[in-house]
Scaffold this motif. Structure first.
Motif, mmCIF file in Angstrom:
data_model
loop_
_atom_site.group_PDB
_atom_site.id
_atom_site.type_symbol
_atom_site.label_atom_id
_atom_site.label_comp_id
_atom_site.label_asym_id
_atom_site.label_seq_id
_atom_site.Cartn_x
_atom_site.Cartn_y
_atom_site.Cartn_z
ATOM 1 N N LEU A 42 0.833 -1.203 0.000
ATOM 2 C CA LEU A 42 0.000 0.000 0.000
ATOM 3 C C LEU A 42 0.866 1.251 0.000
ATOM 4 C CD1 LEU A 42 -2.800 1.355 0.269
ATOM 5 C CD2 LEU A 42 -2.544 1.151 2.749
ATOM 6 N N GLU A 43 1.964 1.226 0.758
ATOM 7 C CA GLU A 43 2.871 2.376 0.789
ATOM 8 C C GLU A 43 3.444 2.641 -0.603
ATOM 9 O OE1 GLU A 43 6.779 3.959 3.303
ATOM 10 O OE2 GLU A 43 6.194 1.840 3.365
ATOM 11 N N LYS A 44 3.827 1.576 -1.305
ATOM 12 C CA LYS A 44 4.355 1.734 -2.657
ATOM 13 C C LYS A 44 3.298 2.288 -3.599
ATOM 14 C CE LYS A 44 6.578 -0.904 -6.356
ATOM 15 N NZ LYS A 44 7.057 -2.245 -6.787
ATOM 16 N N SER A 45 2.063 1.814 -3.458
ATOM 17 C CA SER A 45 0.977 2.295 -4.318
ATOM 18 C C SER A 45 0.684 3.770 -4.078
ATOM 19 C CB SER A 45 -0.294 1.457 -4.076
ATOM 20 O OG SER A 45 -0.092 0.106 -4.408
ATOM 21 N N ILE A 46 0.730 4.198 -2.822
ATOM 22 C CA ILE A 46 0.483 5.608 -2.501
ATOM 23 C C ILE A 46 1.541 6.487 -3.153
ATOM 24 C CG2 ILE A 46 0.462 7.290 -0.623
ATOM 25 C CD1 ILE A 46 -0.847 5.172 1.129
ATOM 26 N N LYS A 47 2.799 6.051 -3.114
ATOM 27 C CA LYS A 47 3.869 6.837 -3.733
ATOM 28 C C LYS A 47 3.712 6.877 -5.252
ATOM 29 C CE LYS A 47 7.493 6.322 -0.229
ATOM 30 N NZ LYS A 47 8.859 5.833 0.041
ATOM 31 N N GLN A 48 3.450 5.710 -5.868
ATOM 32 C CA GLN A 48 3.350 5.651 -7.322
ATOM 33 C C GLN A 48 2.112 6.370 -7.839
ATOM 34 O OE1 GLN A 48 3.655 1.523 -8.471
ATOM 35 N NE2 GLN A 48 5.880 1.518 -8.262
ATOM 36 N N ALA A 49 1.080 6.464 -7.028
ATOM 37 C CA ALA A 49 -0.113 7.201 -7.430
ATOM 38 C C ALA A 49 0.047 8.703 -7.219
ATOM 39 C CB ALA A 49 -1.327 6.698 -6.653
ATOM 40 N N ARG A 118 -5.680 4.014 -8.527
ATOM 41 C CA ARG A 118 -5.115 5.279 -9.009
ATOM 42 C C ARG A 118 -3.773 5.067 -9.702
ATOM 43 N NH1 ARG A 118 -6.087 10.218 -4.875
ATOM 44 N NH2 ARG A 118 -5.151 11.220 -6.694
ATOM 45 N N VAL A 119 -3.013 4.075 -9.257
ATOM 46 C CA VAL A 119 -1.749 3.755 -9.928
ATOM 47 C C VAL A 119 -2.013 3.278 -11.350
ATOM 48 C CG1 VAL A 119 0.215 2.169 -9.947
ATOM 49 C CG2 VAL A 119 -0.461 3.264 -7.823
ATOM 50 N N LYS A 120 -3.012 2.420 -11.525
ATOM 51 C CA LYS A 120 -3.346 1.930 -12.865
ATOM 52 C C LYS A 120 -3.825 3.072 -13.755
ATOM 53 C CE LYS A 120 -4.521 -2.796 -11.454
ATOM 54 N NZ LYS A 120 -5.577 -3.839 -11.399
ATOM 55 N N ASN A 121 -4.645 3.955 -13.206
ATOM 56 C CA ASN A 121 -5.114 5.097 -13.992
ATOM 57 C C ASN A 121 -3.953 6.013 -14.377
ATOM 58 O OD1 ASN A 121 -7.759 4.194 -13.743
ATOM 59 N ND2 ASN A 121 -8.182 5.443 -11.948
ATOM 60 N N ARG A 122 -3.044 6.231 -13.440
ATOM 61 C CA ARG A 122 -1.885 7.080 -13.731
ATOM 62 C C ARG A 122 -0.997 6.440 -14.789
ATOM 63 N NH1 ARG A 122 2.314 10.528 -12.270
ATOM 64 N NH2 ARG A 122 4.253 9.502 -11.683
ATOM 65 N N ALA A 123 -0.813 5.122 -14.709
ATOM 66 C CA ALA A 123 0.019 4.428 -15.701
ATOM 67 C C ALA A 123 -0.591 4.535 -17.090
ATOM 68 C CB ALA A 123 0.198 2.963 -15.299
ATOM 69 N N ARG A 191 8.451 6.985 -7.700
ATOM 70 C CA ARG A 191 7.037 7.299 -7.554
ATOM 71 C C ARG A 191 6.271 7.083 -8.862
ATOM 72 N NH1 ARG A 191 6.244 10.656 -2.939
ATOM 73 N NH2 ARG A 191 8.206 11.203 -1.917
ATOM 74 N N THR A 192 6.859 6.380 -9.799
ATOM 75 C CA THR A 192 6.249 6.179 -11.103
ATOM 76 C C THR A 192 6.012 4.696 -11.343
ATOM 77 O OG1 THR A 192 7.384 8.127 -11.979
ATOM 78 C CG2 THR A 192 6.521 6.567 -13.584
ATOM 79 N N PRO A 193 4.841 4.307 -11.849
ATOM 80 C CA PRO A 193 4.598 2.894 -12.174
ATOM 81 C C PRO A 193 5.592 2.394 -13.219
ATOM 82 C CG PRO A 193 2.549 4.154 -12.223
ATOM 83 C CD PRO A 193 3.662 5.147 -12.105
ATOM 84 N N THR A 194 5.942 1.131 -13.105
ATOM 85 C CA THR A 194 6.873 0.538 -14.062
ATOM 86 C C THR A 194 6.246 0.528 -15.452
ATOM 87 O OG1 THR A 194 7.750 -0.878 -12.312
ATOM 88 C CG2 THR A 194 8.237 -1.505 -14.582
ATOM 89 N N TYR A 197 7.272 5.072 -19.353
ATOM 90 C CA TYR A 197 7.637 6.390 -18.821
ATOM 91 C C TYR A 197 8.826 6.300 -17.876
ATOM 92 C CZ TYR A 197 7.118 10.960 -16.596
ATOM 93 O OH TYR A 197 7.341 12.218 -16.118
ATOM 94 N N SER A 198 8.815 5.307 -16.985
ATOM 95 C CA SER A 198 9.952 5.131 -16.084
ATOM 96 C C SER A 198 11.209 4.771 -16.872
ATOM 97 C CB SER A 198 9.644 4.051 -15.042
ATOM 98 O OG SER A 198 9.394 2.804 -15.660
ATOM 99 N N GLU A 199 11.053 3.986 -17.943
ATOM 100 C CA GLU A 199 12.198 3.658 -18.794
ATOM 101 C C GLU A 199 12.730 4.909 -19.499
ATOM 102 O OE1 GLU A 199 10.794 0.652 -21.402
ATOM 103 O OE2 GLU A 199 10.595 -0.878 -19.831
#
Length: 307
Positions: A42-49, A118-123, A191-194, A197-199
């Protein structure tokens, strides 16, 4: 000028942590610390979102809102047990407890799932925005701007795209927190989903550190992104062709066949399975067909890229 300031102020208010989150953190943080090791995903998801709320505050808020939901569920269960004759009586006695626990679990589960959604939407947004911004980055690099200058130029854009917000995040890290460019970009990568964009960000760091040509890097990356965008559009077009066939069968052929079949059956029997045939035709005309049309529109809207 005042209007722009008001918009910026409203935006900051929307992104700030609410008072209720602070209140829940103050009263529950010491009691929910045992949950922190169990909710690292959950902590990772909050950061990536890119959610503007610390992990500890969010966990305390989850428990706080779940407790409120449990109290409401217990009250609803108690009221229901007073007005409904529940058999056996033992179930009626424990109904408030059951409804409270059920709403507690549902609320906790929903709040835990929100960051991942929110992470999926952001990705997905980042994937859609990359082909449009990579060309802009290439143009800025061709004009002689450094990587820091490119992000500062993007940060000045008055749009709500996620890449623009990320550029503002990098500029904030550099200008306010005093980070160097590489550290600021690495902080954003965490803070970015894999994905692409991260690449892209990692490749930009390697290019800068190795003394490579940013213009060539962005040009090469732009070609790859445009090819992937073209392939995606081709797949979308093929999928829309399949949806058009489903639309023809479901909303044109099926209603005609159903009306013909019901009309023929009406000659032999006035009802079908206890339902009047005229009523079935009305349900088909005013309920089934409009609902199917709405579902088709929703399906096509989810399939078509927004930009």
């Amino acid at each position: 000028m005042n209007l722009a300031g008001a918009k910026q102020k409203n935006k900051n208010n929307e992104e700030s942590v609410g008072q209720i989150h602070v209140f829940s953190y103050k009263i529950l943080n010491e009691h929910v610390k045992f949950l922190h090791p169990k909710l690292r995903t959950l902590e990772k998801s909050i950061k990536q979102a890119m959610m503007p709320i610390p992990f500890e505050v969010y966990v305390a808020s989850m428990v706080f809102f779940s407790m409120i939901a449990a109290a409401c569920g217990a009250v609803m269960g108690f009221v229901a047990s007073q007005f409904i004759n529940i058999q056996p009586a033992s179930i009626g006695l424990i109904l408030p407890l059951l409804t409270g626990l059920m709403l507690f679990g549902m609320t906790f589960g929903v709040l835990q799932a929100i960051p991942a959604i929110r992470v999926k939407n952001r990705a997905s947004k980042l994937v859609e925005e990359i082909p449009h911004f990579i060309g802009y980055m290439s143009t800025l690099a061709t004009s002689g701007l450094t990587l820091e200058g490119i992000f500062k130029a993007i940060a000045k854009e008055e749009t709500d795209e996620d890449i623009v917000k990320d550029a503002r995040f990098i500029v904030r890290n550099i200008d306010i927190l005093g980070m160097d460019l590489i550290s600021a970009i690495k902080d954003l990568i965490h803070r970015t989903p894999t994905g692409p964009y991260s690449e892209l960000l990692e490749g930009a760091i390697v290019t800068v550190q190795s003394g490579g040509d940013l213009k060539e890097y962005f040009n090469a990356t732009a070609k790859v992104q445009l090819e992937e965008k073209k392939m995606l559009m081709q797949k979308t077009t093929e999928s829309l062709g399949s949806v058009a066939e489903i639309y023809t069968i479901l909303l044109i052929v099926f209603p005609l066949l159903a009306v013909i079949m019901l009309s023929i059956m009406g000659i032999m029997s006035p009802d079908l399975a206890g339902f009047d045939l005229l009523t079935l035709m009305n349900i088909l005309t005013f309920a089934v067909i409009p609902l199917s049309g709405v579902l088709m529109l929703v399906m096509m809207d989810t399939m078509v890229p927004k930009r």
